[in-house]
Write a protein that holds these residues in place. Structure first.
Motif, PDB file in Angstrom:
ATOM      1  N   UNK A   1       0.854  -1.181   0.000  1.00 60.28           N
ATOM      2  CA  UNK A   1       0.000   0.000   0.000  1.00 60.28           C
ATOM      3  C   UNK A   1       0.890   1.231   0.000  1.00 60.28           C
ATOM      4  N   UNK A   2       0.565   2.197  -0.830  1.00 58.44           N
ATOM      5  CA  UNK A   2       1.391   3.391  -0.882  1.00 58.44           C
ATOM      6  C   UNK A   2       0.689   4.536  -1.559  1.00 58.44           C
ATOM      7  N   UNK A   3       1.468   5.398  -2.168  1.00 58.11           N
ATOM      8  CA  UNK A   3       0.908   6.585  -2.814  1.00 58.11           C
ATOM      9  C   UNK A   3       1.809   7.028  -3.948  1.00 58.11           C
ATOM     10  N   UNK A   4       1.243   7.799  -4.863  1.00 62.56           N
ATOM     11  CA  UNK A   4       1.990   8.429  -5.942  1.00 62.56           C
ATOM     12  C   UNK A   4       1.699   9.916  -5.877  1.00 62.56           C
ATOM     13  N   UNK A   5       2.739  10.738  -6.001  1.00 62.01           N
ATOM     14  CA  UNK A   5       2.601  12.181  -5.803  1.00 62.01           C
ATOM     15  C   UNK A   5       3.519  12.917  -6.770  1.00 62.01           C
ATOM     16  N   UNK A   6       2.975  13.902  -7.472  1.00 60.17           N
ATOM     17  CA  UNK A   6       3.766  14.678  -8.432  1.00 60.17           C
ATOM     18  C   UNK A   6       3.983  16.090  -7.935  1.00 60.17           C
ATOM     19  N   UNK A   7       5.261  16.497  -7.862  1.00 65.42           N
ATOM     20  CA  UNK A   7       5.646  17.882  -7.556  1.00 65.42           C
ATOM     21  C   UNK A   7       4.947  18.459  -6.330  1.00 65.42           C
ATOM     22  N   UNK A   8       4.817  17.655  -5.275  1.00 65.07           N
ATOM     23  CA  UNK A   8       4.211  18.143  -4.051  1.00 65.07           C
ATOM     24  C   UNK A   8       2.717  18.342  -4.117  1.00 65.07           C
ATOM     25  N   UNK A   9       2.077  17.841  -5.169  1.00 67.39           N
ATOM     26  CA  UNK A   9       0.632  17.973  -5.314  1.00 67.39           C
ATOM     27  C   UNK A   9      -0.106  16.940  -4.481  1.00 67.39           C
ATOM     28  N   UNK A  10      -1.395  16.761  -4.730  1.00 63.77           N
ATOM     29  CA  UNK A  10      -2.175  15.790  -3.955  1.00 63.77           C
ATOM     30  C   UNK A  10      -1.689  14.364  -4.166  1.00 63.77           C
ATOM     31  N   UNK A  11      -1.762  13.573  -3.117  1.00 58.64           N
ATOM     32  CA  UNK A  11      -1.349  12.180  -3.197  1.00 58.64           C
ATOM     33  C   UNK A  11      -2.503  11.319  -3.675  1.00 58.64           C
ATOM     34  N   UNK A  12      -2.167  10.361  -4.534  1.00 59.42           N
ATOM     35  CA  UNK A  12      -3.148   9.377  -4.971  1.00 59.42           C
ATOM     36  C   UNK A  12      -2.778   8.034  -4.377  1.00 59.42           C
TER      37      UNK A  12
END
Length: 234
Positions: free
Chosen positions: A42-53
């Motif tokens: 389980x984890x997350x993906x995040x671009x340039x400090x934006x919201x985490x998915x």
């Protein structure tokens, strides 16, 4: 996201015991380590400090499934010679082939593409050993892979294989003119339950414009739980 496969995507790591650097054997070892694992991440993906998915990854001996938040689910069938990417279209696990025309498209606005999910370049033939280099403080073997076909965004991919773990430590993908497009860097690894090896804890994906980083996506995973015999990824 092993490598992603791995990506992505999601690539579990295992010791490499070759006495002589053999590029094909190193790449095969990376693929094999993923097909033998059973785990839930389980984890997350995040671009340039934006919201985490939210990101969930389920692995069951040759089968890998990604779920991105509540939006998309993908199934990857990993073999010794190829990895097949499929769309999961309902709660029963029904799948359909993923269109090759969408392979290079970004996922949910991140720097990770559908092509990256499978780390399909690890299946390209005729891997070439290019020496040894130190990457992020770790000693690595450098391997070159050339795209044998015309599909996907990448023409040449360089893989730096960690000398201790036998897993990829960095990947840099170029287009067919040699222009760098993307870079995958493993920032941290963690142990699997019952000391069954290691997997990625954090990976940074750099979208490149020449040698300049134009955007960054992070993939982060929590400590994995041991997968039961009837887990979701089957």
């Amino acid at each position: 996201m092993k490598t992603v496969a791995a990506l992505l995507f999601a690539a579990a790591v295992a010791p490499l015991h070759a006495q002589q650097p053999d590029a094909a054997a190193m790449v095969r070892s990376i693929r094999l380590s993923a097909t033998l694992q059973q785990m839930d991440l389980t984890g997350s993906v995040e671009k340039d400090g934006g919201p985490k998915m939210g990101l969930n990854l389920f692995v069951r001996q040759g089968n890998m499934q990604f779920q991105l938040g509540d939006k998309e689910r993908f199934h990857i069938r990993m073999g010794d010679e190829k990895a097949e990417l499929l769309n999961v279209i309902d709660d029963k696990g029904t799948t359909r082939p993923f269109p090759s025309s969408k392979l290079s498209q970004p996922i949910a606005g991140t720097d990770v593409s559908y092509e990256d999910l499978t780390l399909r370049f690890l299946y390209w033939p005729n891997a070439k050993f290019e020496g040894e280099e130190k990457v992020n403080g770790e000693q690595c073997y450098k391997v070159r892979l050339n795209n044998p076909g015309g599909d996907g965004a990448y023409g040449v991919v360089y893989v730096w294989v960690h000398k201790k773990y036998g897993a990829f430590w960095q990947i840099r993908a170029h287009d067919r003119k040699g222009v760098p497009l993307k870079e995958f860097q493993v920032n941290a690894v963690m142990k699997l339950p019952d000391d069954k090896g290691y997997t990625i804890k954090e990976m940074r994906v750099n979208a490149l414009q020449g040698e300049r980083v134009k955007s960054i996506t992070y993939l982060r995973f929590e400590k994995p739980a041991a997968a039961g015999p009837k887990g979701r990824g089957r």
